[in-house]
Structure formats: C-alpha cells, structure tokens
Write a protein that holds these residues in place. Structure first.
Motif, short mmCIF file in Angstrom:
data_model
loop_
_atom_site.label_atom_id
_atom_site.label_comp_id
_atom_site.label_asym_id
_atom_site.label_seq_id
_atom_site.Cartn_x
_atom_site.Cartn_y
_atom_site.Cartn_z
N ARG A 217 -0.77 4.79 -0.30
CA ARG A 217 -0.67 5.69 0.84
C ARG A 217 0.07 6.98 0.48
NH1 ARG A 217 -0.52 5.23 6.48
NH2 ARG A 217 1.03 6.52 7.53
N HIS B 100 -3.55 10.28 2.92
CA HIS B 100 -3.07 8.96 2.50
C HIS B 100 -4.05 8.45 1.44
CE1 HIS B 100 -1.05 8.81 6.66
NE2 HIS B 100 -0.16 9.12 5.74
N HIS C 81 -8.64 9.88 8.40
CA HIS C 81 -7.87 8.75 7.88
C HIS C 81 -8.66 7.44 7.95
CE1 HIS C 81 -3.76 10.72 8.07
NE2 HIS C 81 -4.52 11.58 8.73
N ASP C 82 -8.05 6.38 7.34
CA ASP C 82 -8.51 5.01 7.56
C ASP C 82 -7.33 4.23 8.13
OD1 ASP C 82 -10.30 6.03 5.31
OD2 ASP C 82 -11.25 4.12 5.77
N GLU D 261 -6.89 5.87 1.89
CA GLU D 261 -7.70 6.02 3.11
C GLU D 261 -8.85 6.98 2.81
OE1 GLU D 261 -5.13 7.00 6.40
OE2 GLU D 261 -3.69 5.43 5.87
ZN LIG Z 1 -3.54 7.74 7.39
#
Ligand SMILES: [Zn+2]
Length: 543
Positions: free
Chosen positions: A135, A84, A174-175, A87
C-alpha cells in the motif's frame, strides 16, 4: 451493438467493446512499473499526434512517474490511479480509455470528450509500492494521508499538478478489501463510490452536485453487469486525504474503489468496470454536463460494510472437538488469502494461507461459496506418527495424497538428530496446497498415538470412520472417542487447542452424521477434507 440515436456507443456497448478495445493485455496486478512504461511508449507511438507523455516527477526510489495528456478542450479532468501500490485495477483502464477515445475519435461521443476536455492521467502514482505490491510508498508512508504534510515526492507531485492545472473534476482510483459488502444485503461490493466532501460538514457545493450526478451515471452504466454490487463509500471527512483536500482546494473528486470480483468473471473484470464507469461519466459530461442524472440515485446506495462476508461458508453443520463425544451446532466461515497476483497467476509465492473467520451462527454472513451441510459434522484433521529416517521411501507425494483423502492433515515424523537436516529438506519438498504437512520431530515421546509403518493400501478410499481408523493403525476402536488417538499427542497431559477456532487455518474434515450431529464409527463416512482452505478432491493419485 447498442448505440445512441447519434450513432455513438451506449455504456452496454462500452462493456462489450472492452475485450477488443483494451490496450493493456496484462492483468492489473501483474503490471509492473517497467511494463507500464513500455505500454505508455507504445500508446504514444500509436497516436503520436494526439498524446503527450511527460515525466512529471519521480518516486522516492527514483522511478519515473508519467502523465498522459489527451484531448484539446478547455476543461481539465485529472485522473490518478494506484497511489496505493497494491490497488491496481484502474491503472490499465486509464490506458484503455485513452486508446479507446483516440481510436474512436471520429465517433460523436468520443469526439465530444476530446473536444470539450483535456484529460490528465497519472497511472500508478506509487510505482515503488506497486513493485513490491504494498500500500505505502518506499518511505513507508501512506501517500493518501500525506495531503497536508507533503513528505512524499509522490504526494508533492500530485498537489503540484492539481494546483498547476486547476482541473474542474478529478478521479481518485483505488481498490478496497475484496470482501466488503453492500449494506446489509450480504452481496459483495464490486464497486464502491464516493462523491468526496470538501469539508467536515459535507457541504453540498455545485462541484459535489456534479460528482453526485457522475456517481449516478456510473450506477446506471454498471448496474446491468453488477446489479446490486455497488455501494457508497464511507463519507466521513478525512482531513489528511488527497480526495478530501483536492475537493477543498476547488477540484471536486470522485472516488472509485474496485472491490470483489463479480462471481464467475475473470480477474480483469474490475479493470473493465473502471473503463465503462469512467467513460460513461466523461461522455455524459461532454453531452450535457450529466444533466439527466439524479444525485439521489447515489445518495440511495447502501453503505459499504465489512466483516460479514467470507470466501466459503459451511452452513447447517455441527462441530466435534477433539476429546469430546458430542457435537454441537455451528456453521464455519473461512477466507482463502490469495493476493491478486496469485489469483492472476503472476506471483512467485506459492503459499496461500487460509483463515477461519467464524465458528457459530453464520446466518448474517454472506459468502462467495455457500455449502449446505445439514447432517454433517466438522472435525479436526487427523495426525499420524511415522518413526525413523528409513520411512522416507514411502513418504511420497502419491502416498501423502492418499493420507489426505483419509483425513490426515499432519504427519509427525520422528528422526534422529543426524538425519534432521535431510528430513527437513524432504518435508519442505513434499506436500503443498491440499496435502498433509510433514512435521519433523526429535522427541519420540510427543507423537500421536497412531503410528504408521507404511502407506495406507492404495485401494483404501474414504469409507466409514471405523475403516479409516483401521487403515491408520488405530486398533480396538469402539466409539467416537477413539478418534482422539488421531488428534492428541500421546505424551501430552492435556489436549491441544482445538484448531477449529477463529483465526486458525481452515483445515477440517466433514463426516456424515445423524440429524442431531451424532457421529457413529460404523455409520459415519468421510465426505470431504479441507487442508488450509483447499478442498482435497478424490482425484487420481498424482504420480
Ligand atoms: Zn486506496
């Protein structure tokens, strides 16, 4: 520096060593694809015999996606970040980890990792999304919902690498929303973890036992620095996601979601936590397959929750709406919607909107900053009118700042059609965060009742409300309803929608009042002003 008996670094020391050992000196959010390529080249040049750098595919827009390989062990571990685009926290951490392991390759723990494992790292799987900080990839597809359809080149690449190498373990990095909280604690989740399930029934396989132990190792490694800030990610089976499918295909996956920044720490702290977490797992795996860690520690983590935490919560206050003479009891919660690039200082976009999340009882609402406001009342910022193009001479930054300190949020400027373009240009250059907005009006009939024909006197600082009304040109003010002249457009038949409601920008005034929230023009003083989430401070006039 803390060490294990064999002389290697304990996780506490991994945390301490990061500021010096980090290879990427840029905040994760600021790192563009071109920067990453530069860093990867530099890293490979520094360790030419130990790192293999390979272009393993291209993004939809043709950006090279590189894989970094290090270590010589028979067991493969796959790590990918930033599928993403917005992120980014783990992307620099992967390079930092590679650099650290090779720099300390003569140390027992680092050596054990490099001898037991081959690490396959794909930093920034979605470079097209990262470039514009979104994203999805350039096709508009969420790569992490493309594990079955494989319509994205990035998704196909990830599956091909997985199938080709059959890693024994993988990390998906991820974030998450910076405002998610840990269970019902009201504490922001700095890190959320998931031992990803490989089927709908969350069958506990040997692989998942290992990822459970790995999550326990991360909890132990990070707790000294973010006590209570670790949550368990939603465990529901996601049939289209890569983590779930890669687990199903035979490579158990650990999900690390970086969340809110620990209070008072730098923007790079989340990268640092990823560095410590991933190295703690790799070292534990190399030592004894994480034998000492209890998956129950992971199972006991409170679940990730949303919608109960805001950047700022004002507690104990009353609210007085335009046209009303009685205030009612209500807390106020709002968010300041800076993106990470703005926080890190590498965004070209100066606009930082704010948003009111809640008016009412915030008892169960966590906060980045909590402000006690008993005996205080919140009001809508004032509006004043200015008539005619010649008035531009005093509509300066310094005078707008004075107006802000008197509680003015909007200046309605009426100019003739022939000056409209120039007035709009003047308005666009004026103001900014924490300053009143200038609205250019063509209709003289729809202006606020308070009309200014010059700046408020420089000596005028927030005093009692009667003094402010006078400074803003409202004569004969007897009671609190006179404030309505600073709110409601003169020609409107009905009062405008009260701006102190959910989803509107966080612009409001705080005035002192009696314990029951009653405002009195002579006794109540203006305590503070917020304009679009920014508190106006009583600083020297900008010149
Ligand atoms: Zn993510």
């Amino acid at each position: 520096m803390k060490t294990y008996p064999d002389g290697s670094l304990a996780s506490g020391s991994l945390y301490e060593v990061w500021p010096e050992a980090r290879f990427v000196k840029m905040a994760a959010a600021c790192l563009r694809h071109a920067d990453l390529l530069e860093y990867l080249r530099a890293l490979a040049a520094r360790f030419p015999d130990s790192i293999e750098l390979e272009v393993v595919g291209h993004s939809f827009l043709g950006r090279a996606i590189q894989m970094l390989t290090l270590g010589s062990g028979p067991n493969k571990v796959l790590l990918w970040s930033q599928m993403h685009g917005d992120e980014p926290s783990a992307t620099p951490a992967l390079l930092d980890i590679a650099s650290y392991l090779l720099q300390y390759a003569d140390q027992p723990e680092a050596r054990a990792v490099l001898q037991n494992f081959t690490l396959l790292m794909i930093p920034m799987l979605n470079p097209d999304g990262a470039e514009v900080y979104q994203r999805r990839n350039a096709q508009g597809i969420d790569i992490n919902r493309d594990a079955l359809q494989l319509a994205t080149p990035e998704g196909r690449l990830l599956k091909r690498i997985r199938d080709e190498h059959q890693p024994m373990l993988a990390f998906t990095l991820h974030d998450q929303d910076r405002r998610k909280v840990v269970g019902k604690t009201g504490q922001v989740a700095n890190i959320a973890l998931l031992s990803v399930a490989g089927d709908e029934w969350q069958t506990l396989t040997l692989g998942r036992l290992r990822t459970g132990r790995a999550c326990a190792a991360i909890v132990q490694a990070l707790t000294p620095f973010i006590a209570g800030g670790i949550s368990r990610y939603d465990e529901e089976w996601s049939p289209r996601c890569f983590g779930d499918n890669i687990t199903a295909w035979g490579t158990p996956v650990i999900l690390i979601e970086s969340g809110g920044r620990p209070r008072g720490r730098e923007v790079t702290e989340l990268t640092r936590l990823n560095f410590v977490a991933i190295l703690a797992v790799l070292q534990g795996l190399a030592r004894d397959d994480l034998a000492g860690y209890d998956p129950g520690v992971y199972d006991a983590l409170p679940l990730n929750r949303e919608e109960s935490w805001s950047d700022v919560v004002i507690r104990g206050s009353h609210v007085l709406l335009p046209g009303s003479s009685r205030a009612f009891r209500a807390d106020l919660a709002f968010d300041v919607l800076q993106n990470d690039r703005q926080v890190a200082g590498c965004s070209d976009d100066p606009v930082v909107p704010s948003q009111i999340i809640l008016v009412g009882d915030a008892f169960t609402h966590g906060a980045g900053t909590s402000i006690e406001a008993f005996g205080k009342v919140l009001l809508t910022p004032f509006k004043v009118a200015v008539r005619g193009w010649p008035q531009r001479h005093w509509l300066t930054q310094a005078n707008l700042a004075r107006l802000a300190r008197l509680g003015v949020g909007t200046v309605c400027w009426e100019v003739s059609a022939s000056n409209r373009g120039e007035a709009l240009a003047h308005a666009a250059q004026s103001g900014g965060r924490g300053m009143p907005r200038i609205e250019v009006h063509a209709d003289p009939g729809n202006l606020p009742a308070a009309v200014l024909s010059g700046p408020p006197t420089p000596a005028e600082e927030p005093g009692n409300l009667a003094g402010i009304l006078q400074a803003l040109g409202v004569e004969d003010a007897e009671d609190v309803t006179a404030l309505a002249k600073l709110w409601v457009p003169a020609a409107a038949d009905k009062p405008e929608t009260p701006p102190l409601i959910k989803d509107r920008p966080a612009s409001f005034l705080m005035v002192s009042a009696g314990a029951d929230g009653q405002v009195d023009l002579a006794a109540s003083r203006l305590v503070a002003v917020w304009l679009d989430g920014q508190q106006v401070t009583a600083q020297a006039d900008p010149q």
